[in-house]
Design an enzyme around this catalytic site. Structure first.
Site, PDB file in Angstrom:
ATOM      1  N   LEU A  20      21.957 -75.533  89.243  1.00 52.76           N
ATOM      2  CA  LEU A  20      21.969 -75.048  87.859  1.00 52.76           C
ATOM      3  C   LEU A  20      21.282 -73.690  87.790  1.00 52.76           C
ATOM      4  O   LEU A  20      20.353 -73.406  88.550  1.00 52.76           O
ATOM      5  CB  LEU A  20      21.266 -76.063  86.957  1.00 52.76           C
ATOM      6  CG  LEU A  20      21.990 -77.413  86.874  1.00 52.76           C
ATOM      7  CD1 LEU A  20      21.089 -78.469  86.243  1.00 52.76           C
ATOM      8  CD2 LEU A  20      23.294 -77.273  86.083  1.00 52.76           C
TER       9      LEU A  20
ATOM     10  N   THR B 280      18.381 -86.866  89.865  1.00 57.95           N
ATOM     11  CA  THR B 280      18.109 -87.937  90.821  1.00 57.95           C
ATOM     12  C   THR B 280      18.591 -87.494  92.194  1.00 57.95           C
ATOM     13  O   THR B 280      19.685 -86.946  92.344  1.00 57.95           O
ATOM     14  CB  THR B 280      18.757 -89.264  90.383  1.00 57.95           C
ATOM     15  OG1 THR B 280      18.480 -90.244  91.386  1.00 57.95           O
ATOM     16  CG2 THR B 280      20.254 -89.161  90.183  1.00 57.95           C
ATOM     17  N   HIS B 281      17.735 -87.739  93.192  1.00 63.51           N
ATOM     18  CA  HIS B 281      18.015 -87.243  94.549  1.00 63.51           C
ATOM     19  C   HIS B 281      17.804 -88.385  95.543  1.00 63.51           C
ATOM     20  O   HIS B 281      16.786 -89.081  95.480  1.00 63.51           O
ATOM     21  CB  HIS B 281      17.059 -86.085  94.868  1.00 63.51           C
ATOM     22  CG  HIS B 281      17.272 -85.509  96.222  1.00 63.51           C
ATOM     23  ND1 HIS B 281      18.299 -84.615  96.491  1.00 63.51           N
ATOM     24  CD2 HIS B 281      16.635 -85.710  97.393  1.00 63.51           C
ATOM     25  CE1 HIS B 281      18.271 -84.302  97.767  1.00 63.51           C
ATOM     26  NE2 HIS B 281      17.276 -84.950  98.344  1.00 63.51           N
TER      27      HIS B 281
HETATM   28  C1  GRF Z   1      23.406 -90.179  94.191  1.00 61.71           C
HETATM   29  O1  GRF Z   1      22.838 -90.885  95.275  1.00 61.71           O
HETATM   30  C2  GRF Z   1      22.624 -88.934  93.858  1.00 61.71           C
HETATM   31  O2  GRF Z   1      21.268 -89.052  94.077  1.00 61.71           O
HETATM   32  C3  GRF Z   1      23.210 -87.949  94.839  1.00 61.71           C
HETATM   33  O3  GRF Z   1      24.585 -88.241  94.855  1.00 61.71           O
HETATM   34  C4  GRF Z   1      24.763 -89.605  94.521  1.00 61.71           C
HETATM   35  C5  GRF Z   1      25.702 -89.643  93.345  1.00 61.71           C
HETATM   36  O4  GRF Z   1      26.221 -90.922  93.193  1.00 61.71           O
HETATM   37  N1  GRF Z   1      22.913 -86.591  94.488  1.00 61.71           N
HETATM   38  P1  GRF Z   1      27.010 -91.342  91.883  1.00 61.71           P
HETATM   39  O5  GRF Z   1      28.040 -90.250  91.584  1.00 61.71           O
HETATM   40  O6  GRF Z   1      26.040 -91.526  90.768  1.00 61.71           O
HETATM   41  O7  GRF Z   1      27.702 -92.619  92.269  1.00 61.71           O
END
Ligand code: GRF
Length: 198
Positions: free
Chosen positions: A93, A106-107
């Site tokens: 971003l 979320t990572h």
């Molecule tokens: C998640 O594990 C997130 O942390 C990462 O990619 C994945 C996305 O999964 N950046 P989803 O699209 O929510 O199923």
């Protein structure tokens, strides 16, 4: 009720966890819109199935990255959210979005370990015994923003990128739901690079 916009790029299982949580009014969150950087993804179908407005803002449709960033900020702004959740959104971003909105991300790793787009693969390749997931506030860096919450996940013998990522997602979904709910109900403060929810 606190309104949010969720950004996705793929399967949208984290988005689905948020959609499911919002079925309970006590959760205190309303998803006003779901944005994506590409069309035709499952995440957008999940939003559509839940009756949530969607938008697509593709980098390749703008002459410069800065113009894409400004357009994305406008599209988010159409929904006037209290904050934004990046849930598997695979684009960095820019300053327009980050200047206007607090963005939670979320990572799938225990930041600051294994930042970037291949966190699960990188943890396996490094021979780590433990990885996990992190919910943090996005800053201008790559997965460098202040951490709000983390959960660890053991790496098991024989794990592949897929099996490990599935186990991470099993804890990532409730963690994201919990943190987004608390941020919505109690607010998020970011001071001197430190983030907290009262
Ligand atoms: C998640 O594990 C997130 O942390 C990462 O990619 C994945 C996305 O999964 N950046 P989803 O699209 O929510 O199923």
């Amino acid at each position: 009720m606190t309104g949010i916009v969720v950004l996705v790029s793929g399967s949208g299982t984290n988005l689905q966890a948020l959609i499911d949580a919002t079925a309970d009014p006590a959760y205190g969150v309303r998803i006003l819109g779901v944005g994506a950087d590409r069309a035709g993804i499952t995440g957008l179908h999940r939003a559509g199935a839940a009756g949530i407005p969607t938008f697509v803002c593709r980098v390749e449709d703008y002459p410069t990255r800065a113009q894409w960033d400004a357009a994305l900020a406008e599209r988010i702004g159409d929904h006037d959210p209290a904050f934004v959740v990046s849930a598997g959104f695979m684009k960095l971003l820019g300053p327009e979005v980050l200047g206007r909105y607090t963005v939670l991300n979320t990572h799938p790793a225990l930041l600051p370990a294994f930042p970037g787009a291949h966190a699960v693969r990188d943890a396996l390749a490094a021979g780590a015994e433990v990885t996990g997931c992190t919910v943090h506030v996005v800053d201008a860096g790559v997965d460098t923003g202040p951490v709000l919450a983390q959960v660890s996940v053991p790496i098991l013998p024989g794990d592949t990128e897929d099996t490990l990522h599935e186990r991470i997602k099993a804890v990532e979904h409730p963690l994201l739901v919990q943190v987004v709910g608390r941020a919505a109900r109690e607010g998020i403060t970011v001071i001197d690079g430190k983030a907290s929810i009262p």
